[in-house]
Every structure is written in C-alpha cells, then in structure tokens.
Scaffold this motif. Structure first.
Motif, mmCIF file in Angstrom:
data_model
loop_
_atom_site.group_PDB
_atom_site.id
_atom_site.type_symbol
_atom_site.label_atom_id
_atom_site.label_comp_id
_atom_site.label_asym_id
_atom_site.label_seq_id
_atom_site.Cartn_x
_atom_site.Cartn_y
_atom_site.Cartn_z
ATOM 1 N N TYR A 133 31.784 33.535 27.007
ATOM 2 C CA TYR A 133 32.705 34.648 26.718
ATOM 3 C C TYR A 133 32.043 35.989 27.024
ATOM 4 C CZ TYR A 133 35.682 37.911 24.175
ATOM 5 O OH TYR A 133 36.489 38.970 23.855
ATOM 6 N N THR A 167 30.644 36.123 31.111
ATOM 7 C CA THR A 167 31.654 36.278 32.164
ATOM 8 C C THR A 167 32.384 37.611 32.107
ATOM 9 O OG1 THR A 167 33.218 35.069 30.758
ATOM 10 C CG2 THR A 167 32.033 33.803 32.435
ATOM 11 N N ILE A 168 32.037 38.466 31.144
ATOM 12 C CA ILE A 168 32.583 39.826 31.169
ATOM 13 C C ILE A 168 32.098 40.539 32.428
ATOM 14 C CG2 ILE A 168 32.508 42.075 30.011
ATOM 15 C CD1 ILE A 168 32.414 40.595 27.356
ATOM 16 N N SER A 223 30.003 40.084 36.368
ATOM 17 C CA SER A 223 29.912 39.131 37.479
ATOM 18 C C SER A 223 28.702 39.464 38.331
ATOM 19 C CB SER A 223 31.188 39.182 38.339
ATOM 20 O OG SER A 223 31.393 40.491 38.853
ATOM 21 N N ARG A 274 43.779 37.209 40.064
ATOM 22 C CA ARG A 274 44.222 38.105 39.000
ATOM 23 C C ARG A 274 45.614 38.660 39.308
ATOM 24 N NH1 ARG A 274 40.444 41.537 39.429
ATOM 25 N NH2 ARG A 274 38.956 40.428 38.121
ATOM 26 N N ASN A 323 44.662 34.869 33.900
ATOM 27 C CA ASN A 323 43.620 35.550 33.134
ATOM 28 C C ASN A 323 42.271 35.044 33.628
ATOM 29 O OD1 ASN A 323 41.753 36.449 31.215
ATOM 30 N ND2 ASN A 323 43.228 36.329 29.535
ATOM 31 N N THR A 324 41.652 35.798 34.520
ATOM 32 C CA THR A 324 40.425 35.316 35.167
ATOM 33 C C THR A 324 39.266 35.211 34.187
ATOM 34 O OG1 THR A 324 39.927 37.590 35.850
ATOM 35 C CG2 THR A 324 41.093 36.195 37.427
ATOM 36 N N HIS A 325 39.223 36.093 33.206
ATOM 37 C CA HIS A 325 38.133 36.006 32.221
ATOM 38 C C HIS A 325 38.229 34.719 31.407
ATOM 39 C CE1 HIS A 325 36.146 37.221 28.271
ATOM 40 N NE2 HIS A 325 35.166 37.083 29.150
ATOM 41 N N LYS A 339 37.232 31.743 33.568
ATOM 42 C CA LYS A 339 35.788 31.606 33.754
ATOM 43 C C LYS A 339 35.098 31.093 32.492
ATOM 44 C CE LYS A 339 35.224 35.788 35.580
ATOM 45 N NZ LYS A 339 34.556 36.950 36.213
#
Length: 431
Positions: A104, A107-108, A110, A198, A203-205, A208
């Motif tokens: 969590y 992955t904020i 990259s 995106r 929701n890409t976050h 991931k």
C-alpha cells in the motif's frame, strides 16, 4: 500448446522419478532449487508482468519462514493440530498480509522510488529482527521440528523434497493460471501503459497493491518451504543479498518469459552446489555471468530459448552452427583466461601463501593449481592466460558477425511469411 504440455509433464516426471536414486547432497540441492524457483517466479510477477522492480523482496520471504516456524512450534507443543504438509499456508498468509500493508505504501510511488521503499522495508526488518526475540528469536533465530503425519516422518531429505515439489508445482501452476485471467492481462497492461489503464477507469494503486500482495504471498510460501527444509531461520533471511539473489535469478533466466526465472534459479542453485566447494571465488563468477548475460542476452536465457522456439521452422543449421561454434570457442578461451587469473591471484594474495613466502624467503614458491605446478615468476605461467584470452578475443568478432547475418536472414524470412499471410495469428502475435 501440446508440445508445451508434454514438456512440462516430462519435466515433472523427471523431478518425481530421479531423486530416490541420487544422494542426500543432491536431494538438498534440488530442494533449494525448487525454493529458489518459486521465489523467482513470485518475484517476476512484479518485475516481469507488472513492471515493478522490488529490491526488498527478502522481507516477505523471511516473514513466510518465521510465520511457518511459529506454527511449527505451536504444532510441536500440541496447541494447534495441523498436518505438516499444510504448514506453508502460514507463510502464504503472513506474506500476503505483510505484502498488502507494505505494498500500500510502496506503490504510492513508482520507478526507482518504489524500489527504494521496498529496500527500506527489508532493511527495517533486517535491523529489527535481531532485537525482537519474541517474534524473530533474536540473533539466534527460531528452530522447530517437522512432525510425522499420515505415516510420513518427514525426517529424510527425500520426503522434504517431495513436499517442496508439491507446493512449488501447485504455486507455479496457480501463478501461471493467474497470467491467463483478465486480471493477469490487466497486470500486463499496467506494465505497458499505466496512464491508459487509469484513463480506462481502473484504480491503478489498488491494482498494484493486489499484485504486490499476491507476489508477497507466494514469496512467503517459498520462505515457508525453506523453514520446513532447514527447521530453523534467523534474521539473515532479510539481508540484502537474499533480495539481490532473486533479482539475479530472474534477470539471468529472463523476466519476459514466465518460465525464465525457473531457468535462472535452477542454473545458479546448481552452479553454487558444484562450484562453491571448488573455489572461494564462486560469487565472483556468478556476478560475471550476470554481467555477460545482461550485455549479450538482455532478455535472459529464457528469452533466447523462446526466440529459437518461435522461429524453429525457419532456423537453418548451416547458417547458425558456424557462428555458435565460434562463439563457444571464444567463450571457452576467455573463460579459461579469466578463471586462471582469478584462481592464481586468489592463491598469490592469500594469507597462507604470504606466510609461506615469509617462511621460505625464496621469492615466490611454486603454486599447485588445476593439478599442475605453476611458477609465478616464470613467463610460461602467464603465457597460458594470454594465449587463451587472445584466441577468445580474436574469435569473438567473426562469431558475432556470423550470428548477426544468420539472424537477419531468419527475421527476413519471418517478415516475408508475415507479409504473405502464411503466419498463424498466434505466431504473429508472438513476434
């Protein structure tokens, strides 16, 4: 597809049938090979499919090992009746939970920032573990014993091997099935163009984080198998070299091919098994192999094999064989020169040899190497590596030239077939 299934079935048959006929040392090496392969495939879910390079995946490998040892201790004390074959579930659960939390935050960001966050997480655990005795057992670590179940004592290397084989096969099969799901396709899309994913409304976050947790879960299973095999673990599992090792296995094997990391892990595990007893410089050779593969085969060994299989029908032995023979001769010459220089330098600068020099006071005494005697101050000693290096260097340019011309012809034939429409759709996509 049929050929691939047959190849996998044959490989599994060999892995099942051969171990009873080999020694305990080989059985232990194959257990380590299975664990390293699972760890590399789990790691490759991040770098190879999602495009996320982790420098701290040892964190989840180690967490899985310690969680399994705690469960083994509970079973040993009779507090929790659980069959020994199910103990890796603890590693999977712990890896998934810690991976979800760590993912969590990691992955904020990259790119290099993501890699540095994962490295920091592993280093945090590596620093914390020796001082947290209740969870990690301090510097001594934790130890437990495998208990019998269903008539199996799990006291021999062979029984542990088959347990590791079962879990590794199941885990790699699940990871392969993951790649065929819609979410697996979304993982590839995330690697190729995160911005477009995106814009499509995903929701890409969160995506991931899920990918990170799945990768950490199977890394935890690999750690659990190591705990079951060794019946002990300590804080060194969180060390940087463990994370670096899985990166090396994955890239040498080929991050772009699903089975590539298995190739890399198997090669380097067996390489360590054979070479570590012969020389103390085996880590140096391992690093040199990594550098050479990255320079001349950036897609890894698995990528090379996939390239040949993809163009199998267009390969011409008379075109490729001369180039490959020249390349092999060049590689043997250069490798011989490097090995000679490394090994003789290791002896020359060793404390034992320096003490012998001071004791004899006769300059540089002869060195026993490769079953022969070498005099350091004799020109003949250094002619050997010079000749080997010269032969290798002279053969390298024509080898590269021949291989380049041969592959240009192969790719031209493939392009001609594609233009004429004779390629099958699956093969065209594969190119």
């Amino acid at each position: 597809m049929l050929a691939r299934i047959l190849a996998i079935a044959l490989l599994l048959l060999v892995l099942v049938a051969v171990p009873p006929f080999i020694g305990i040392g080989w059985q232990n090496a194959m257990v380590n090979m299975l664990i390293a392969s699972l760890f590399a495939v789990a790691f490759n879910l991040l770098i190879g499919q999602a495009g996320l390079l982790s420098f701290g995946h040892a964190a989840f490998f180690g967490v899985g090992a310690f969680a399994t040892l705690h469960l083994m201790l509970a079973v040993e004390e009779g507090a929790l009746p659980l069959p020994t074959p199910l103990l890796p579930l603890a590693g999977a659960a712990a890896g998934c939970l810690v991976g979800a939390v760590a993912g969590y935050f990691a992955t904020i960001r990259s790119g290099v920032y993501f890699a540095l966050v994962t490295l920091a997480i592993a280093e945090l655990l590596h620093s914390l573990a020796p001082h947290w005795e209740g969870l990690f057992g301090g510097e001594a670590g934790l130890s437990s014993m495998r208990l019998p179940w269903a008539g199996l004592a799990f006291g021999t290397s062979l029984e542990v091997y088959y347990l590791a084989l079962a879990w590794t096969s199941l885990s790699i099969g699940l990871l392969w099935a993951y790649t065929r799901t819609p979410f697996g396709r979304l993982t590839l899309a995330l690697r190729d163009n995160e911005q477009r994913v995106r814009f499509m409304g995903y929701n890409t976050h969160a995506t991931k984080v899920i990918i990170f947790a799945i990768s950490a879960m199977f890394s935890g299973v690999a750690g659990a198998l190591l705990a079951l095999s060794n019946e002990t673990a300590n804080y060194s599992l969180f060390a940087t070299h463990v994370s670096a090792q899985v990166v090396l296995h994955t890239f040498v094997g080929g991050a772009t091919v699903f089975f590539g990391p298995i190739i890399g892990a198997s090669i380097f595990t067996l390489f360590a098994f054979f070479v570590s007893d012969a020389t103390r410089s085996w880590l140096l050779y391992q690093g040199l192999i990594f550098v050479l593969v990255m320079l001349y085969a950036p897609h890894g060994i698995g990528g090379l094999l996939a390239l040949h299989l993809r163009h199998w029908s267009r390969l011409r032995l008379r075109e490729l064989l001369p180039g490959y023979l020249l390349a092999a001769a060049s590689g043997l010459g250069l490798a011989g020169a490097v090995i000679f220089l490394v090994e003789i330098s290791a002896v020359l600068f060793s404390p034992g040899y320096q003490a012998q020099r001071r004791q004899l006071e006769t300059g540089y005494p002869p060195i026993q190497l490769f079953g022969l005697e070498w005099v350091p101050l004799s020109p003949l000693t250094w002619v050997v590596p010079l000749v080997l290096a010269a032969v290798g260097a002279l053969l390298l340019p024509p080898a590269r030239r021949r291989l380049r011309l041969a592959w240009d012809r192969i790719l031209e034939r493939a392009e001609a077939e594609r233009s004429s429409g004779s390629l099958e759709p699956a093969e065209e996509v594969g190119r």
